[in-house]
Design an enzyme around this catalytic site. Sequence first.
Site, PDB file in Angstrom:
ATOM      1  N   ASP A  73      99.007 -55.957  80.289  1.00  0.00           N
ATOM      2  CA  ASP A  73      99.178 -56.215  78.868  1.00  0.00           C
ATOM      3  C   ASP A  73     100.452 -55.502  78.392  1.00  0.00           C
ATOM      4  O   ASP A  73     101.077 -54.738  79.137  1.00  0.00           O
ATOM      5  CB  ASP A  73      97.929 -55.754  78.095  1.00  0.00           C
TER       6      ASP A  73
ATOM      7  N   GLU B  67      94.485 -57.721  66.628  1.00  0.00           N
ATOM      8  CA  GLU B  67      94.290 -56.518  67.423  1.00  0.00           C
ATOM      9  C   GLU B  67      93.795 -55.351  66.562  1.00  0.00           C
ATOM     10  O   GLU B  67      92.995 -55.534  65.651  1.00  0.00           O
ATOM     11  CB  GLU B  67      95.572 -56.197  68.194  1.00  0.00           C
TER      12      GLU B  67
END
Length: 670
Positions: free
Chosen positions: A345, A541
């Site tokens: 990521d 997020e």
Amino acid sequence: MRTPHRRRGAIGASAFAGLLCATLLVAPASSAVPADVPTDVPAADAPTRADHTTPYKNPRLSTEKRVDDLLARMTLAEKVGQMAQAERVDVVDDPGQIAELGLGSVLSGGGSVPDGNTPEAWADTVDAFQEQALSTRLGIPLLYGVDSVHGHNNLHGATVFPHNIGLGATRDPKLAERIGHITAEETRATGPQWTFAPCICVAREDRWGRTYESFGEDPKLATKMSQMIEGFQGRQGQLDDPDRVLATAKHFAGDGFTVFGTGEGDYTVDQGITQTSRAEFEKLALSPYIAAVKKHDVGSVMPSFSSVDWTDDGLGNPVKMHANKELVTGWLKEKRDFDGLVISDWRAIHQIPGTYAEQVAASVNAGVDMFMEPFSGDPVGYPQFIETLTSAVEDGAVPTARIDDAVSRILTAKFELGLFEKPFTDRRNIDEIGSEAHRRVAREAVAKSQVLLKNSHRTLPLSGGDDVYVAGSKADSIGDQAGGWTISWQGNSTHQIPGDTILDGISAAARGEVTHSPDASAPVPAGAHGVVVVGEHPYAEGFGDVGGPQWGYDPGETELRPPLTMQISEEDTAAIETVCAAAATCTVLVVSGRPMIVPPDLLGQIDALVACWLPGSEGRGVADVLFGKRAFTGKLPVTWPRSVDQEPINVGDADYDPLYAFGHGLRTRR
Ligand code: GLC
């Protein structure tokens, strides 16, 4: 020794067919078609770059043979370059870096769009980068990745589907597959061959800002809906088709039930610590990856930013997933025989304890194959990554065999995508982007995702002849209904994209008078039926964590966003009370990425309550069930709590006493 790779189809039927034609027409007499080339494929376009003299350039050979040949020709520098992924912004002004460093991949992060943000601008950008990659000594083509998580959502004009939590409410895996295929078609037609989707996370802590990226709290539901992967990739051998992309199962694993308060940095939940036993983790976090790998043959997996801390061993030793060899290599690659590539990521390895050299070595040795190190230098990014990993191999901190395994996985994806034969964007489907046919599927998904939580006196469906009074902050905001990961990373209430708001849908469906007054300050006509659309502003997020950061992240955002609390705002609460007191009936629609708290005294005033989730561009789908064009069929993919204090609350908990249980959803007749 490379593990034998299960082929997703060495190259697709179209290339094989073309190859067969080419072979039959032009092949020199001596080149009998090798045994492993099937001869029973139908005719299609001939590959454009067949070169039968160099094995890795020869599409007649198996992917295995081509990978082995190419790998044997590569220098350490070329191998390490393939393991680096840069951000578009950091290479666009100096694309020569792609060739100089031999970069394996470039991505567009959320909102990282080419000037003009048109399909052509995307395809031209990707092709320009591809030119650079092909100019290298071995001409290894570039992988381009994007987060097409609910359609090709960075692209203005793309069909924007409901976020996964709404798709979970449909309980319809074939629909998820259809959506994955349309998304792949709209994505690949503009150049990117790789999507960082689907998130098969299992959201069990709804205060998490990524709850809406999950199909729900039940791992069996996430497993069922991971059918979307087949939509993205197609069946065996279709990856090189112009309407398919490599998929990514993410975030491996346990990202959906980190402990509140353990979030990374300013986050309260996101990127935090999952504290659980190995058995519970296997059941709740790992199980969806079994189908993703074994049934759907997913081409890539992205580890989570989060950590796992085993209660078996006594808490206190959280290990970041990006450095978790027991799970990434031991469970995923060895036990589950995952033969695709593991992509890190965004700068996730920087959260691993230690120096950068230690972070890089720990993550490569844990089994991560490609590294999203997006920046060109300050802060540390792909140039330093390449230097650091090269040194680590030279110093023996990272075995060459690990590098060869990683690069083999990366090359396998590129061969299976057909990039050696067809490296440039195939634009034949570019006019299908945002087409009526695609939007019809999105509208169907919106309707099927609506969950009818309460329906006193059969308030719904409304009759088309009714006068309707529409209020609430989310009734006429396509930016709010699309949510995060739309046009920009965080999304924005002000974003305008082609499509219809919920108000547009109501206005089109109602034959009576429609009054729109967001704050309910306009008089409510006698006999009118009230619809109040409330909910959350967009976020992504950790910025969506309850108690998380409030500052904006999108260009032009200058003031703090309101805090995210899972509570309905005061303004919207006032609008509900005003409308419910004056209208003939009172329906409340909740546009949000997760359940929102409806206090008992407010709920008592409401006749009908609907969870709309984040429907995307096709707001008419909400009106379809409101006015009975379609029946309500949706079921809660997550438990709907009475209060935030109940979080985390999930089906199967002891003393389970939510406002509405997982799976709840009233039905209506058409
Ligand atoms: C983000 C997300 C991940 C996404 C990646 C690239 O931080 O965690 O889901 O795919 O970066 O945008």
